[in-house]
Design a protein around this motif. Structure first.
Motif, PDB file in Angstrom:
ATOM      1  N   TRP A 131       4.646 -69.705-106.644  1.00 54.08           N
ATOM      2  CA  TRP A 131       4.588 -68.963-105.392  1.00 54.08           C
ATOM      3  C   TRP A 131       4.417 -69.894-104.187  1.00 54.08           C
ATOM      4  CZ3 TRP A 131       6.180 -64.560-103.738  1.00 54.08           C
ATOM      5  CH2 TRP A 131       5.689 -64.009-102.551  1.00 54.08           C
ATOM      6  N   VAL A 132       3.525 -70.862-104.300  1.00 52.57           N
ATOM      7  CA  VAL A 132       3.265 -71.771-103.171  1.00 52.57           C
ATOM      8  C   VAL A 132       4.464 -72.660-102.893  1.00 52.57           C
ATOM      9  CG1 VAL A 132       1.864 -73.742-102.420  1.00 52.57           C
ATOM     10  CG2 VAL A 132       0.753 -71.733-103.398  1.00 52.57           C
ATOM     11  N   THR A 133       5.110 -73.173-103.931  1.00 46.73           N
ATOM     12  CA  THR A 133       6.264 -74.042-103.674  1.00 46.73           C
ATOM     13  C   THR A 133       7.400 -73.284-103.009  1.00 46.73           C
ATOM     14  OG1 THR A 133       6.988 -73.695-105.977  1.00 46.73           O
ATOM     15  CG2 THR A 133       5.768 -75.724-105.493  1.00 46.73           C
ATOM     16  N   THR A 135       7.133 -70.355-101.134  1.00 46.61           N
ATOM     17  CA  THR A 135       6.820 -69.730 -99.844  1.00 46.61           C
ATOM     18  C   THR A 135       6.236 -70.684 -98.812  1.00 46.61           C
ATOM     19  OG1 THR A 135       4.622 -69.062-100.640  1.00 46.61           O
ATOM     20  CG2 THR A 135       6.440 -67.499-100.934  1.00 46.61           C
ATOM     21  N   GLU A 136       5.389 -71.606 -99.243  1.00 44.66           N
ATOM     22  CA  GLU A 136       4.721 -72.495 -98.297  1.00 44.66           C
ATOM     23  C   GLU A 136       5.416 -73.846 -98.151  1.00 44.66           C
ATOM     24  OE1 GLU A 136       0.541 -73.027 -98.796  1.00 44.66           O
ATOM     25  OE2 GLU A 136       0.139 -70.891 -99.121  1.00 44.66           O
ATOM     26  N   VAL A 137       5.792 -74.444 -99.281  1.00 44.13           N
ATOM     27  CA  VAL A 137       6.375 -75.783 -99.223  1.00 44.13           C
ATOM     28  C   VAL A 137       7.838 -75.712 -98.797  1.00 44.13           C
ATOM     29  CG1 VAL A 137       6.853 -77.899-100.502  1.00 44.13           C
ATOM     30  CG2 VAL A 137       4.766 -76.592-100.994  1.00 44.13           C
ATOM     31  N   GLN A 139       9.436 -72.866 -97.953  1.00 41.70           N
ATOM     32  CA  GLN A 139       9.598 -71.795 -96.955  1.00 41.70           C
ATOM     33  C   GLN A 139      10.975 -71.132 -97.086  1.00 41.70           C
ATOM     34  OE1 GLN A 139       8.519 -73.128 -93.007  1.00 41.70           O
ATOM     35  NE2 GLN A 139       6.673 -74.158 -93.748  1.00 41.70           N
ATOM     36  N   TRP A 267      -2.830 -79.495-103.058  1.00 45.61           N
ATOM     37  CA  TRP A 267      -2.808 -78.244-102.291  1.00 45.61           C
ATOM     38  C   TRP A 267      -4.189 -77.608-102.294  1.00 45.61           C
ATOM     39  CZ3 TRP A 267      -3.681 -73.152-103.889  1.00 45.61           C
ATOM     40  CH2 TRP A 267      -3.354 -72.155-102.937  1.00 45.61           C
ATOM     41  N   VAL A 271      -6.622 -76.162 -98.784  1.00 46.91           N
ATOM     42  CA  VAL A 271      -6.710 -74.741 -98.434  1.00 46.91           C
ATOM     43  C   VAL A 271      -8.169 -74.304 -98.359  1.00 46.91           C
ATOM     44  CG1 VAL A 271      -4.477 -74.146 -99.409  1.00 46.91           C
ATOM     45  CG2 VAL A 271      -6.500 -73.996-100.846  1.00 46.91           C
ATOM     46  N   GLU A 275      -7.941 -68.736 -97.805  1.00 47.22           N
ATOM     47  CA  GLU A 275      -6.530 -68.890 -98.163  1.00 47.22           C
ATOM     48  C   GLU A 275      -6.353 -68.877 -99.681  1.00 47.22           C
ATOM     49  OE1 GLU A 275      -4.644 -71.700 -94.716  1.00 47.22           O
ATOM     50  OE2 GLU A 275      -6.229 -72.578 -95.944  1.00 47.22           O
ATOM     51  N   ILE A 279      -4.002 -66.046-101.796  1.00 45.93           N
ATOM     52  CA  ILE A 279      -2.905 -66.326-102.719  1.00 45.93           C
ATOM     53  C   ILE A 279      -3.073 -65.527-103.998  1.00 45.93           C
ATOM     54  CG2 ILE A 279      -1.936 -68.093-104.242  1.00 45.93           C
ATOM     55  CD1 ILE A 279      -0.863 -68.366-101.479  1.00 45.93           C
TER      56      ILE A 279
END
Length: 325
Positions: A131-133, A135-137, A139, A267, A271, A275, A279
């Motif tokens: 999910w983080v890669t 949406t955040e990394v 994007q 990561w 955070v 945060e 998540i």
């Protein structure tokens, strides 16, 4: 009370160096909770430190285990007693391969009763990384074309499901055609079996010769280079693993694409607790609504049979092996 734990006092083959011992339970300190573990998966990332890959930063004796789920048994000062008896993910504290784990209360993630214990035990490493890669990394936006290799794995299946959630066009890369239909059902737009297809030709055909917008590589080596070669100009290449044991030749692509490495522990450090919990709220919400499904459990083993559990992990059959109490 006594605490059983699995540990190593030297690095090497997990089947040879992992041992079991008991010791008295240390009470939680101020700001901590003491969690009685229920289940924890055996992940590749749990075994890599045991083999000594991070020996420069891991002191011995070492207790493995990055994720799992348990019940709060006791709390330290400055922690509300209402947590006692609640199921939580006891993360970012001690290794989870023991009966009882102490963890900072601010990072203990409550788990709804609607989520099965075996599922809850697997809510951290793969779901958060995927999910983080995305949406955040990276994007990624709706319509973005994403390449992911090793998609027959548990995290590959999550990338397919999150691609559907985000309306991203996932081109899933595998080395065995047996995963094709499963990945298409989960949310992949295309599946490329590199044992019988040219990755570059398929990607160029599906992107009108432009190339993919981003790629996530778990393998490294030539497989990573193959992904990077399928990106558009200034596309984004992200390494999340090195399963081949070989580095990708980044120098060959440095002027063509953007390249970076994602480490979950890095990561974690940046955070805030708020945060961090947000998540997990998102991921737990997807699970509750059945928008994503976590990998199936293959077998459960008690602590006393850790070596049989390790054999089950290495036998190549699909499914997650859990250590339970």
């Amino acid at each position: 009370m006594r605490n059983r734990l699995i540990y190593c006092d030297t690095f090497g083959d997990p089947k040879e160096v992992l041992k079991i011992k008991e010791k008295e339970i240390a009470p939680p300190e101020a700001g901590e909770v003491l969690v009685r573990m229920l289940a924890r998966p055996i992940n590749p990332s749990d075994l890599i430190p045991v083999r000594g890959s991070y020996s420069h930063r891991i002191p011995l004796p070492y207790i493995p285990g990055y994720e799992g789920v348990g019940v709060v048994e006791d709390v330290g000062d400055n922690v509300g007693a209402e947590l006692i008896g609640k199921r939580v993910l006891p993360l970012r504290g001690e290794g989870t391969w023991q009966d009882f784990v102490r963890v900072p209360a601010e990072f203990a993630v409550p788990v709804p009763e609607s989520i099965h214990t075996n599922t809850a035990a697997q809510l951290y490493i793969n779901p958060v990384t995927a999910w983080v890669t995305m949406t955040e990394v990276l994007q990624l936006r709706p319509g973005s074309v994403l390449l992911v290799n090793a998609c027959g794995s548990a995290i590959g299946h999550l990338y397919a499901q999150f691609a559907r959630v985000l309306n991203v066009r996932l081109i899933a890369v595998v080395r065995n055609g047996k995963h094709t239909q499963k990945l298409l059902n989960l949310g992949a737009s295309e599946v490329v079996d590199t044992s019988s297809q040219s990755l570059f030709e398929v990607v160029m055909e599906k992107t009108n010769e432009k190339g993919a917008d981003a790629a996530i590589d778990s393998l490294g080596g030539s497989a990573g280079s193959d992904l990077a070669g399928c990106l558009r100009s200034q596309g984004y290449f992200l390494s999340i693993g090195l399963l081949s044991g070989q580095q990708t030749n980044w120098g060959a692509f440095a002027d063509k694409v953007q390249m970076n490495i994602f480490h979950l522990r890095h990561w974690n450090r940046k955070v805030s607790p708020a945060e961090w919990h947000n998540i997990f709220l998102q991921i737990i919400g997807f699970v509750e609504k059945k928008r994503i499904r976590i990998g199936l459990t293959k077998t459960e083993y008690d602590f006393e049979t850790i070596h049989q559990a390790l054999t089950a992990v290495s036998d190549g059959r699909r499914g997650k092996v859990l250590l339970t109490n």
